[in-house]
Design a protein around this motif. Structure first.
Motif, PDB file in Angstrom:
ATOM      1  N   ALA A 181      -6.678   2.073   2.971  1.00 23.87           N
ATOM      2  CA  ALA A 181      -6.449   2.656   1.644  1.00 23.87           C
ATOM      3  C   ALA A 181      -5.590   1.716   0.804  1.00 23.87           C
ATOM      4  O   ALA A 181      -5.833   1.531  -0.397  1.00 23.87           O
ATOM      5  CB  ALA A 181      -5.794   4.023   1.781  1.00 23.87           C
ATOM      6  N   ALA A 182      -4.581   1.116   1.439  1.00 25.42           N
ATOM      7  CA  ALA A 182      -3.724   0.178   0.721  1.00 25.42           C
ATOM      8  C   ALA A 182      -4.508  -1.063   0.304  1.00 25.42           C
ATOM      9  O   ALA A 182      -4.304  -1.605  -0.787  1.00 25.42           O
ATOM     10  CB  ALA A 182      -2.534  -0.212   1.606  1.00 25.42           C
ATOM     11  N   LEU A 183      -5.402  -1.519   1.178  1.00 28.04           N
ATOM     12  CA  LEU A 183      -6.224  -2.684   0.833  1.00 28.04           C
ATOM     13  C   LEU A 183      -7.112  -2.386  -0.365  1.00 28.04           C
ATOM     14  O   LEU A 183      -7.232  -3.201  -1.287  1.00 28.04           O
ATOM     15  CB  LEU A 183      -7.069  -3.083   2.041  1.00 28.04           C
ATOM     16  N   ASP A 184      -7.738  -1.206  -0.370  1.00 24.74           N
ATOM     17  CA  ASP A 184      -8.581  -0.819  -1.503  1.00 24.74           C
ATOM     18  C   ASP A 184      -7.773  -0.673  -2.784  1.00 24.74           C
ATOM     19  O   ASP A 184      -8.192  -1.099  -3.859  1.00 24.74           O
ATOM     20  CB  ASP A 184      -9.287   0.503  -1.193  1.00 24.74           C
ATOM     21  N   GLY A 187      -5.503  -4.342  -3.214  1.00 21.76           N
ATOM     22  CA  GLY A 187      -6.182  -5.621  -3.086  1.00 21.76           C
ATOM     23  C   GLY A 187      -5.589  -6.528  -2.018  1.00 21.76           C
ATOM     24  O   GLY A 187      -6.104  -7.625  -1.785  1.00 21.76           O
ATOM     25  N   HIS A 188      -4.529  -6.103  -1.379  1.00 18.28           N
ATOM     26  CA  HIS A 188      -3.937  -6.882  -0.288  1.00 18.28           C
ATOM     27  C   HIS A 188      -3.114  -5.941   0.576  1.00 18.28           C
ATOM     28  O   HIS A 188      -2.694  -4.859   0.125  1.00 18.28           O
ATOM     29  CB  HIS A 188      -3.049  -8.016  -0.827  1.00 18.28           C
ATOM     30  N   VAL A 189      -2.878  -6.338   1.830  1.00 17.93           N
ATOM     31  CA  VAL A 189      -2.117  -5.503   2.735  1.00 17.93           C
ATOM     32  C   VAL A 189      -1.471  -6.399   3.789  1.00 17.93           C
ATOM     33  O   VAL A 189      -2.037  -7.427   4.189  1.00 17.93           O
ATOM     34  CB  VAL A 189      -3.019  -4.437   3.398  1.00 17.93           C
ATOM     35  N   ILE A 190      -0.265  -6.009   4.233  1.00 15.71           N
ATOM     36  CA  ILE A 190       0.419  -6.746   5.294  1.00 15.71           C
ATOM     37  C   ILE A 190      -0.117  -6.282   6.645  1.00 15.71           C
ATOM     38  O   ILE A 190      -0.203  -5.082   6.906  1.00 15.71           O
ATOM     39  CB  ILE A 190       1.939  -6.507   5.224  1.00 15.71           C
ATOM     40  N   LEU A 191      -0.471  -7.219   7.500  1.00 14.81           N
ATOM     41  CA  LEU A 191      -0.911  -6.905   8.864  1.00 14.81           C
ATOM     42  C   LEU A 191       0.335  -6.888   9.739  1.00 14.81           C
ATOM     43  O   LEU A 191       0.670  -7.863  10.416  1.00 14.81           O
ATOM     44  CB  LEU A 191      -1.931  -7.949   9.341  1.00 14.81           C
ATOM     45  N   VAL A 296      -5.939 -10.478   1.953  1.00 13.64           N
ATOM     46  CA  VAL A 296      -6.164 -10.386   0.508  1.00 13.64           C
ATOM     47  C   VAL A 296      -7.666 -10.198   0.273  1.00 13.64           C
ATOM     48  O   VAL A 296      -8.484 -10.985   0.765  1.00 13.64           O
ATOM     49  CB  VAL A 296      -5.658 -11.635  -0.223  1.00 13.64           C
ATOM     50  N   LEU A 297      -8.011  -9.159  -0.446  1.00 14.92           N
ATOM     51  CA  LEU A 297      -9.412  -8.806  -0.664  1.00 14.92           C
ATOM     52  C   LEU A 297     -10.048  -9.722  -1.688  1.00 14.92           C
ATOM     53  O   LEU A 297      -9.522  -9.943  -2.787  1.00 14.92           O
ATOM     54  CB  LEU A 297      -9.485  -7.351  -1.143  1.00 14.92           C
ATOM     55  N   LEU A 298     -11.201 -10.280  -1.340  1.00 20.36           N
ATOM     56  CA  LEU A 298     -11.989 -11.133  -2.243  1.00 20.36           C
ATOM     57  C   LEU A 298     -13.360 -10.488  -2.411  1.00 20.36           C
ATOM     58  O   LEU A 298     -14.080 -10.321  -1.438  1.00 20.36           O
ATOM     59  CB  LEU A 298     -12.158 -12.543  -1.665  1.00 20.36           C
TER      60      LEU A 298
END
Length: 300
Positions: A181-184, A187-191, A296-298
């Motif tokens: 959900a955070a990625l959507d 646009g980026h999320v910490i692993l 990071v979402l591309l």
């Protein structure tokens, strides 16, 4: 509030039958440092007047930590069900506090904490509880670094008493959605469940839930790609930090290709050293937060 499921800790010893202690769904045991004979200073009050009141104990000391996919849950939401279970098992709460009421920074660094990355404590967002049942004592320390929560338990059983039952962990297959959900949304999320040895680029054995979730996300969204971006704190020269952060991002990329079957052309790996900190590098905790790998979402 997060759901609770069957991550089981056989908890009671002696004449009382062993019972179950249920941990949150998505919990993963990170470490178990058990000493057959050791000492532990159990905090029994807040840090005040340059002093932390403690109860000195000796015996078998278990130091165990978990990481939890906590989402938006507060530290109280993480602690309360564990506290209820401890009380139900015959423990009396000796002391309980929340961050500032504990003594903030001073309490955090006066009490025993399992070293990072096995335990993380946010100075302004933690809770502590100490309890006793006869000569058995334990403490719980709860903190968060969203989307993860951290739980530390230290238990002392006096020498000469019956050995406590072994720790038994039942693996839980769960599908936390907070990371995706955070990625959507962002646009980026910490692993944040990844771990590397200090100064090294080799990724730990895992398994890492975040990588499985990211791989599933890519499978469900064929028009997307990801950039894996490594970050460091500001210790050392920029060139050296860029090299380390790039190596770590490349290690994550290789793991996703080899272990999760992600196509190589859907993943990039980059490192930018200390050029994009989350927070100040002036404290150990700040430097710890800044050492990370982000996805990071591309979108094609």
């Amino acid at each position: 509030m997060i759901r609770f499921a069957s991550l089981i800790l056989l908890f009671l010893a002696g004449p009382i039958a062993a019972q179950e202690m249920t941990m949150p769904t998505g919990s993963r045991q990170i470490s178990d440092r058990t000493s057959p004979l050791d000492s532990y200073d159990l905090p029994i009050g807040p840090f005040a007047n340059d002093t932390l009141p403690v109860r000195q104990t000796e015996g078998r000391v278990e130091r165990i930590t978990w990481r939890v996919q906590s989402g938006s849950s507060t530290t109280l939401q993480l602690l309360a069900p564990l506290r209820d279970q401890i009380i139900a098992q015959g423990y009396d709460v000796l002391f309980e506090c929340e961050a500032d009421a504990c003594g903030g920074f001073d309490f955090r660094f006066a009490t025993e904490v399992v070293p990072t990355p096995d335990m993380y404590v946010a100075i302004q967002d933690y809770r502590f509880l100490s309890a006793a049942r006869g000569d058995d004592v334990l403490s719980l320390l709860i903190s968060r670094n969203p989307p993860s929560g951290y739980i530390q338990m230290i238990r002392v059983t006096p020498v000469g008493s019956e050995d406590p039952p072994p720790l038994v962990v039942e693996e839980v297959v769960s599908t936390p959605v907070d990371l995706l959900a955070a990625l959507d949304q962002n646009g980026h999320v910490i692993l944040d469940d990844l771990h590397f040895r200090t100064g090294e680029i080799t990724l730990g054995e895992g398994p890492f839930t975040s990588l499985a979730q990211i791989a599933s996300y890519l499978a469900d969204n064929p028009d997307t790609r990801l950039a894996l971006v490594g970050h460091t704190d500001d210790t050392g020269a920029l060139d050296a930090n860029i090299s380390v952060s790039t190596g770590r991002a490349q290690a994550v990329r290789a793991r996703m290709i080899e272990a999760h079957g992600v196509a190589a052309d859907r993943l990039e790996a980059r490192g930018i050293g200390y050029l994009a900190p989350l927070t100040s590098n002036e404290t150990p905790k700040g430097r710890e937060l800044n050492r990370r790998v982000e996805a990071v979402l591309l979108v094609n």
